[in-house]
Design a protein around this motif. Structure first.
Motif, short mmCIF file in Angstrom:
data_model
loop_
_atom_site.label_atom_id
_atom_site.label_comp_id
_atom_site.label_asym_id
_atom_site.label_seq_id
_atom_site.Cartn_x
_atom_site.Cartn_y
_atom_site.Cartn_z
N ALA A 10 0.83 -1.21 0.00
CA ALA A 10 0.00 0.00 0.00
C ALA A 10 0.86 1.26 0.00
O ALA A 10 0.55 2.24 -0.69
CB ALA A 10 -0.94 -0.01 1.19
N ALA A 11 1.96 1.24 0.75
CA ALA A 11 2.85 2.40 0.78
C ALA A 11 3.48 2.63 -0.59
O ALA A 11 3.59 3.78 -1.05
CB ALA A 11 3.92 2.22 1.85
N VAL A 12 3.89 1.55 -1.24
CA VAL A 12 4.50 1.69 -2.57
C VAL A 12 3.47 2.23 -3.57
O VAL A 12 3.77 3.15 -4.36
CB VAL A 12 5.08 0.34 -3.04
N LEU A 13 2.26 1.68 -3.54
CA LEU A 13 1.22 2.16 -4.45
C LEU A 13 0.87 3.62 -4.18
O LEU A 13 0.66 4.40 -5.11
CB LEU A 13 -0.04 1.31 -4.32
N PHE A 14 0.83 4.00 -2.91
CA PHE A 14 0.54 5.39 -2.57
C PHE A 14 1.62 6.32 -3.10
O PHE A 14 1.31 7.38 -3.67
CB PHE A 14 0.40 5.54 -1.05
N CYS A 15 2.88 5.94 -2.94
CA CYS A 15 3.98 6.78 -3.43
C CYS A 15 3.93 6.90 -4.95
O CYS A 15 4.16 7.99 -5.50
CB CYS A 15 5.32 6.22 -2.98
N ILE A 16 3.66 5.80 -5.64
CA ILE A 16 3.56 5.85 -7.11
C ILE A 16 2.40 6.77 -7.51
O ILE A 16 2.52 7.57 -8.45
CB ILE A 16 3.39 4.44 -7.70
N GLY A 17 1.29 6.68 -6.80
CA GLY A 17 0.14 7.52 -7.11
C GLY A 17 0.42 8.99 -6.87
O GLY A 17 0.06 9.84 -7.69
N VAL A 18 1.06 9.31 -5.78
CA VAL A 18 1.39 10.71 -5.49
C VAL A 18 2.37 11.24 -6.54
O VAL A 18 2.21 12.38 -7.02
CB VAL A 18 1.96 10.86 -4.07
N MET A 32 -5.82 8.21 -13.17
CA MET A 32 -5.32 6.86 -12.86
C MET A 32 -4.44 6.86 -11.61
O MET A 32 -4.48 5.93 -10.80
CB MET A 32 -4.54 6.31 -14.06
N SER A 33 -3.68 7.92 -11.42
CA SER A 33 -2.84 8.03 -10.23
C SER A 33 -3.69 8.18 -8.97
O SER A 33 -3.37 7.62 -7.92
CB SER A 33 -1.88 9.21 -10.36
N ILE A 34 -4.77 8.92 -9.09
CA ILE A 34 -5.69 9.05 -7.95
C ILE A 34 -6.31 7.71 -7.62
O ILE A 34 -6.50 7.36 -6.44
CB ILE A 34 -6.75 10.13 -8.26
N GLU A 35 -6.60 6.91 -8.64
CA GLU A 35 -7.12 5.57 -8.39
C GLU A 35 -6.10 4.71 -7.66
O GLU A 35 -6.46 3.91 -6.79
CB GLU A 35 -7.52 4.91 -9.71
N LEU A 36 -4.83 4.85 -8.01
CA LEU A 36 -3.79 4.11 -7.28
C LEU A 36 -3.77 4.50 -5.81
O LEU A 36 -3.63 3.65 -4.92
CB LEU A 36 -2.42 4.37 -7.90
N ILE A 37 -3.91 5.80 -5.55
CA ILE A 37 -3.92 6.27 -4.16
C ILE A 37 -5.11 5.68 -3.41
O ILE A 37 -4.99 5.20 -2.28
CB ILE A 37 -3.93 7.81 -4.13
N LEU A 38 -6.29 5.69 -4.05
CA LEU A 38 -7.48 5.16 -3.38
C LEU A 38 -7.36 3.65 -3.15
O LEU A 38 -7.78 3.13 -2.11
CB LEU A 38 -8.73 5.47 -4.20
N SER A 40 -4.55 2.07 -2.64
CA SER A 40 -3.62 1.88 -1.53
C SER A 40 -4.32 2.11 -0.20
O SER A 40 -4.05 1.41 0.78
CB SER A 40 -2.41 2.79 -1.67
N VAL A 41 -5.23 3.06 -0.16
CA VAL A 41 -6.02 3.27 1.05
C VAL A 41 -6.88 2.04 1.35
O VAL A 41 -6.98 1.61 2.51
CB VAL A 41 -6.89 4.54 0.90
N ALA A 61 -13.58 -0.09 2.93
CA ALA A 61 -12.99 -0.37 1.61
C ALA A 61 -14.08 -0.42 0.54
O ALA A 61 -13.90 0.12 -0.56
CB ALA A 61 -12.21 -1.66 1.65
N LEU A 62 -15.19 -1.06 0.84
CA LEU A 62 -16.30 -1.08 -0.12
C LEU A 62 -16.85 0.31 -0.37
O LEU A 62 -17.19 0.67 -1.50
CB LEU A 62 -17.41 -2.00 0.38
N PHE A 63 -16.92 1.13 0.68
CA PHE A 63 -17.38 2.50 0.53
C PHE A 63 -16.42 3.29 -0.36
O PHE A 63 -16.86 4.04 -1.25
CB PHE A 63 -17.50 3.15 1.92
N VAL A 64 -15.12 3.11 -0.17
CA VAL A 64 -14.13 3.82 -0.98
C VAL A 64 -14.21 3.36 -2.43
O VAL A 64 -14.06 4.18 -3.35
CB VAL A 64 -12.72 3.63 -0.39
#
Length: 99
Positions: A10-18, A32-38, A40-41, A61-64
């Motif tokens: 999740a941390a790696v995906l968040f960093c790639i998204g940011v 697409m980057s915002i989707e990666l961040i979501l 990772s959340v 997670a389902l709500f997100v």
């Protein structure tokens, strides 16, 4: 151990998204980057739900996921409208978004 792997992923995906949100100038790539961040959340929610043995993280997670689906629909509609008006989806060329 499994939860730690989820948190690391999740941390790696968040960093790639940011990085994608900051570095990319194409509107679709930013979405697409915002989707990666979501996503990772979501991984964080699931990992912490597994650690604490409760279902709250799964529900969040389902709500997100539902919110992300709506965000993509609205975002792609905006990108399509911008493309129709300007023939480009580069975010640098949009003068209306500058303050």
């Amino acid at each position: 151990m499994l939860q730690a792997n989820f948190l690391l992923l999740a941390a790696v995906l968040f960093c790639i998204g940011v990085y994608g949100v900051i570095a990319r100038r194409n509107a679709v790539m930013v979405l697409m980057s915002i989707e990666l961040i979501l996503n990772s959340v979501n991984l964080n929610f699931i990992a912490f739900a597994l650690m604490n043995q409760n279902i709250d993280g799964h529900v969040f997670a389902l709500f997100v996921i539902a919110i992300a689906a709506a965000e993509v629909g609205v975002g792609l509609a905006m990108v399509l409208l911008i493309y129709r008006n300007r023939k480009s989806i580069a975010l640098d060329e949009l003068s209306e978004m500058k303050g």
